[in-house]
Design an enzyme around this catalytic site. Sequence first.
Site, PDB file in Angstrom:
ATOM      1  CD  GLU A  64      -1.789  -2.387   1.601  1.00  0.00           C
ATOM      2  OE1 GLU A  64      -0.566  -2.768   1.836  1.00  0.00           O
ATOM      3  OE2 GLU A  64      -2.504  -3.346   1.578  1.00  0.00           O
ATOM      4  CG  PHE A 126      -9.554 -10.056  11.119  1.00  0.00           C
ATOM      5  CD1 PHE A 126      -8.321 -10.430  11.828  1.00  0.00           C
ATOM      6  CD2 PHE A 126      -9.801 -10.003   9.773  1.00  0.00           C
ATOM      7  CE1 PHE A 126      -7.452 -10.954  10.741  1.00  0.00           C
ATOM      8  CE2 PHE A 126      -8.824 -10.349   8.941  1.00  0.00           C
ATOM      9  CZ  PHE A 126      -7.705 -10.768   9.335  1.00  0.00           C
ATOM     10  CD  GLN A 127      -7.351  -7.648   7.536  1.00  0.00           C
ATOM     11  OE1 GLN A 127      -8.152  -7.322   6.635  1.00  0.00           O
ATOM     12  NE2 GLN A 127      -6.027  -8.129   7.227  1.00  0.00           N
ATOM     13  CE  LYS A 176     -17.027  -6.654   3.663  1.00  0.00           C
ATOM     14  NZ  LYS A 176     -16.182  -8.053   3.806  1.00  0.00           N
ATOM     15  CG  MET A 494      22.630  11.949   2.861  1.00  0.00           C
ATOM     16  SD  MET A 494      23.939  12.799   1.880  1.00  0.00           S
ATOM     17  CE  MET A 494      23.086  13.603   0.817  1.00  0.00           C
TER      18      MET A 494
END
Lengths: 596, 170
Positions: A64, A126-127, A176, A494
Amino acid sequence: MSTMEDKNESLGAGTQMTGSEMVIRALKDQGVRHIFGYPGGAVLPIYDSLFQDNELVHVLVRHEQGAVHAAEGYARSTGKPGVVLVTSGPGATNAVTGITDALMDSIPLVVITGQVATHLIGNDAFQECDTVGITRPCTKHNWLVRDIEDLSRVLHEAFQIATTGRPGPVVVDIPKDIQFKKGTYTGPEHVRHRTYRPKLDPDTAAIEQAVAMMAAAKRPLFYTGGGIINSGPEASRLLRELVAVTGFPITSTLMGLGAYPASGPNWLGPLGMHGTYEANLATSRCDLLICLGARFDDRVTGRLDAFSTGSKKIHLDIDPSQINKNVRVDLPIIGDAARALRAMLMVWKETNAKSDAAALKDWWTQVDGWRAKNSLSFRNSTKLIKPQHAIDRLYELSKGRETYITTEVGQHQMWAMQRFKFDEPNHWMTSGGLGTMGYGLPAALGVQMAHPNALVVDIAGEASVQMTMQEVSTAVQYELPIKIFILNNEYMGMVRQWQQLLHGGRYSHSYSEALPDFVKLAEAFGAVGIRATTPDELDGKIMEMINVRRPVLFDCRVDPTENCYPMIPSGAAHDQMILSDSADEPQVSEEGKMLV
Amino acid sequence: MSKDSRIVRHTLSVIVDNEPGALARVVGLFSGRGYNIESLNVAEVDHTAHTSRITLVTSGTPEVIDQIQAQLARLVPVQRVLDLTLETPGVERELALIKVAGSADQRVEAMRISQEYRASVVDTTLESFIFEVAGEPSKIDAFVEAMRPLGLVEVSRTGVAAITKGAAAM
Ligand SMILES: Cc1ncc(C[n+]2csc(CCOP(=O)(O)OP(=O)(O)O)c2C)c(N)n1
Ligand SMILES: [Mg+2]
């Protein structure tokens, strides 16, 4: 679906539909063509609606974070908002780095996240994660939509807020059950945020005063930034005109490259920590600093109490909170860059303003003296590819093409900033404010999606590129012929440079151990792998890369210990720049060492 | 330009859209940017217009106070920010509930002092009082200090509510 409903749906406003259908509809009504995303349980209804739609193009990324950077690249190269769709919980948290990156660099994004059903929120489902809580400090605004009747309004407000005023990312979190529920869709023409009204038109008196200050200046300097790019191409055009009529020198931040052409006669190169000698000395010695759409970032100012001490300062910004934040200014101007520039030009012409020609001539003589230092020069080699040389060759060999450059973060990024010459806005995509390693590869995907026929090159470091390497798979899937040009110095260069200069050469964990074979890796992905190890073969290999219409991982083996100069060590002033390795050990104060 | 480094206490009034998360945004801004909140008070003030008023007491140099105001104004649900310390003269009031428990002598003394402060008794038992006192925060500070030796048990304060004087709205 009955024909009656079909007919209603084409009418748009006031139609009944499910939440997930509304999402698709709202995106299309907002003119969206491409979205970057990754599915999961909490966005399945939206993905189902997407499946049944045949206009929106969805790009399936591999992480993502990649979706968000891709959307950033898309946005920055087109001027349109980037759109992201991810699931709840880990989908949302994976997006956070990209969202923060977009906030820091003022990139307009609309990020849609799925959420667990409203009755489960707060139950550690969940999630489940508190997406609006987590993203509150890293978005311009965000919403959790708990009522289907709010959904279309919120989606349209999200676009309004992301793209107007100072642009930025917004998050719309949709549970949802709301995606399944039916409700009334309202089109964008009926939605405007109740109270949010950014100020776009600058005050006339401030513009008049700015023109008077410019006409009176003896040693003026334009210092421009990403705000010019964000304002749109018209702002860049007006800026060029203003520079031409005044004859003033101009420098820009990392984010502002391309607004004024690098080939333009008044261009001094970028300023700041790795800016040119002439840009930094001019900043230090000018008597009028005209800051347009930049924010006096610490990478630009160096030590604040020594920053451009002898100058009066004008600061144009669309975001009032930037005024006097780091540096006190004499004349603030709040408004959109293009409008302010247009107003300045008008007043300049109407009042028959003239620059102080004699003073300006002396000033240019002084500036040219600094230019003659040739601060970007480097000692080339016939045996090793110098990273600077590699970028110079890439620039020369891609000239005349429609070329877009993205970068990762590190030395290669600074060399790209210094050496690649941008003559147009929106062709340079880099992570400035957050400095996110892993930005460039997915950003290149987004750019290429928007500009299928352009040459899109990610100038990368071998360490950074491993952070989002999996997106090569996305490039292969969508036949996006991005070029990942890795300046492989086998170091987090760097970090190594700072350790050399500030930590007694103790190279703690900055060696890129156990590197993959990038050529084989490319092949494993189904992309093209190319390696160059000597200066002799470099041009040929670069041409091979440019000419192949497939994604390429280019392993450019460069001098492992080259340092990036000029450099203003942290905590130092602009006139304490180090120009090369041969200079004496840099004097870094204890205070300076505390700075990042 | 030279910087003014005096730290001054300021009372800010912030009118916000009454939407979920509005207060969290304001509070998060203060913690995220390292500003301090000395007192905070929030309530809906217009039900039909869905607006709430947040009154904040903070302190900082004039530059920091300017930054705080600008950062607040930048939040999307924030409609207006007003510095009541500059908008003289403003009125500031706070309300406190103060529980005191003690012996007979202390009770008499507590009652006597409470009258001086125009505090009223809102609950009494054989061994305790709850006083309600309203006024400027400094008056409440003083009342709390006066109660400390007399069996102060607990203090609950609302935080400052403030408004500009005169006929005009902010
Ligand atoms: C996500 C992230 N982690 C850590 C850093 C700190 N950091 C800045 S540059 C750098 C090294 C980058 O190495 P490489 O990609 O090889 O580029 P080079 O400097 O060698 O050109 C690191 C670790 C960062 N900017 N971003
Ligand atoms: Mg490296």
